[in-house]
Write an enzyme that holds these catalytic residues in place. Structure first.
Site, short mmCIF file in Angstrom:
data_model
loop_
_atom_site.label_atom_id
_atom_site.label_comp_id
_atom_site.label_asym_id
_atom_site.label_seq_id
_atom_site.Cartn_x
_atom_site.Cartn_y
_atom_site.Cartn_z
N ASP A 1 -52.33 83.72 104.74
CA ASP A 1 -53.34 82.86 105.36
C ASP A 1 -54.23 82.23 104.29
O ASP A 1 -55.00 82.93 103.64
CB ASP A 1 -54.20 83.67 106.32
CG ASP A 1 -53.45 84.10 107.57
OD1 ASP A 1 -52.90 83.22 108.25
OD2 ASP A 1 -53.41 85.31 107.86
N MET B 1 -57.34 79.85 103.65
CA MET B 1 -58.49 79.30 104.36
C MET B 1 -59.44 78.62 103.39
O MET B 1 -59.68 79.15 102.30
CB MET B 1 -59.23 80.42 105.10
CG MET B 1 -58.37 81.24 106.02
SD MET B 1 -59.34 82.55 106.79
CE MET B 1 -58.08 83.42 107.69
N HIS C 1 -49.53 79.94 105.77
CA HIS C 1 -50.24 79.34 106.90
C HIS C 1 -51.50 78.68 106.37
O HIS C 1 -52.46 79.35 105.96
CB HIS C 1 -50.57 80.46 107.90
CG HIS C 1 -51.39 80.02 109.07
ND1 HIS C 1 -51.95 80.94 109.94
CD2 HIS C 1 -51.74 78.80 109.52
CE1 HIS C 1 -52.62 80.29 110.88
NE2 HIS C 1 -52.51 78.99 110.63
N MET D 1 -51.46 80.03 117.94
CA MET D 1 -52.58 80.91 117.66
C MET D 1 -53.05 81.57 118.96
O MET D 1 -53.38 80.87 119.92
CB MET D 1 -53.75 80.15 117.02
CG MET D 1 -53.46 79.58 115.64
SD MET D 1 -53.07 80.85 114.40
CE MET D 1 -54.55 81.87 114.44
N MET E 1 -54.75 77.00 106.76
CA MET E 1 -55.91 76.70 107.61
C MET E 1 -56.88 75.88 106.75
O MET E 1 -57.95 76.35 106.34
CB MET E 1 -56.54 78.00 108.12
CG MET E 1 -55.69 78.69 109.15
SD MET E 1 -56.34 80.28 109.68
CE MET E 1 -55.27 81.37 108.73
N HIS F 1 -46.88 86.95 105.63
CA HIS F 1 -47.71 85.86 106.16
C HIS F 1 -48.94 85.72 105.29
O HIS F 1 -49.71 86.67 105.11
CB HIS F 1 -48.11 86.17 107.61
CG HIS F 1 -48.72 85.02 108.33
ND1 HIS F 1 -47.97 83.98 108.85
CD2 HIS F 1 -50.01 84.73 108.61
CE1 HIS F 1 -48.78 83.11 109.44
NE2 HIS F 1 -50.02 83.54 109.30
N ASP G 1 -49.60 84.38 116.30
CA ASP G 1 -50.54 84.94 115.33
C ASP G 1 -51.86 85.21 116.02
O ASP G 1 -52.50 84.29 116.54
CB ASP G 1 -50.73 83.93 114.19
CG ASP G 1 -51.62 84.46 113.07
OD1 ASP G 1 -52.13 85.59 113.18
OD2 ASP G 1 -51.80 83.73 112.08
N SER H 1 -49.68 90.04 107.94
CA SER H 1 -50.62 89.12 107.31
C SER H 1 -51.40 89.83 106.21
O SER H 1 -52.14 90.78 106.50
CB SER H 1 -51.60 88.55 108.34
OG SER H 1 -52.67 87.87 107.69
#
Length: 217
Positions: A33, A35, A64, A135, A66, A31, A173, A6
């Site tokens: 992330d 957000m 991913h 998660m 979020m 990966h 994750d 990540s």
């Protein structure tokens, strides 16, 4: 077993170098992330950052999201070069539509569940997705401790995959290290996301290798 470092834990001042070096060390996925400060209490980066590093590697970009109402950003994430786009079942009232939106763009689609969400929440789309992400920490911040009870979800997903003749990957994750990776593999996981464990290691290649089945603790 695929390893997905990540980049949330990478050094942002030299992100391009971090990505290319981690791929050379054996990473299977990158990966990413994303957000929004709404769905999770943190802000990371958006599609522009992914687009900037996309030309540097052919590695699979595992995005991913979020993000509240991720359907608003699918086109931008596709344009930025994602290969897999994973959305939280908790983040939209229209999970089926979002999965279809991702697949229509020619990308692999994944669905995510938070620790407090029953794994049964993915059943309405389980036959459509390419990946289910469990998660094992509460999303939003790196460096949290592994929530071992979430492995029951992984076991169920592996069982459903066999019973329903499906072929989605099971990704984990949160709090992944050499010790918890063994538990994840035993439960039936296929992809392990690790951030601080890899990027914070003195020897990153050894950290990546330690997550694979052949490694002995």
């Amino acid at each position: 077993m695929k390893i997905a470092p990540s980049i949330l834990s990478a050094d942002f001042s030299k992100l391009g170098e971090e990505v290319t070096s981690i791929v050379e060390m054996g990473a299977d996925y990158i990966h990413i992330d994303m957000m929004d400060g709404q769905f999770v209490p943190n802000i990371s980066f958006g599609p522009m950052v992914m687009k900037a590093i996309r030309p540097l590697t052919d590695a699979t970009f595992d995005a991913h999201l979020m993000i509240d109402h991720p359907e608003r950003y699918i086109d931008a994430v596709v344009d930025a070069g994602a290969d897999i786009i994973t959305v939280h079942v908790e983040a939209t009232e229209h999970i089926h539509r979002v999965i279809q939106q991702i697949k229509a763009a020619g990308k692999k689609a994944g669905v995510v569940v938070n620790p407090g969400t029953p794994i049964e929440a993915v059943l309405p789309v389980i036959d459509l997705v390419d990946l289910v992400l469990v998660m094992t920490v509460n999303p939003g911040f790196g460096g949290q401790s592994f929530i071992e009870s979430q492995l029951e979800k992984v076991t169920k997903l592996a069982q459903w995959r066999k019973e329903k003749y499906l072929n989605y990957e099971i990704e984990i994750d949160g709090g992944v290290n050499a010790q918890t990776a063994q538990l994840c593999r035993e439960a039936g996981a296929d992809v392990l996301v690790a951030g601080s464990y890899i990027f914070g290691a003195a020897d990153r290649k050894t950290a990546i290798d330690s997550l694979r089945p052949s490694y002995e603790i």
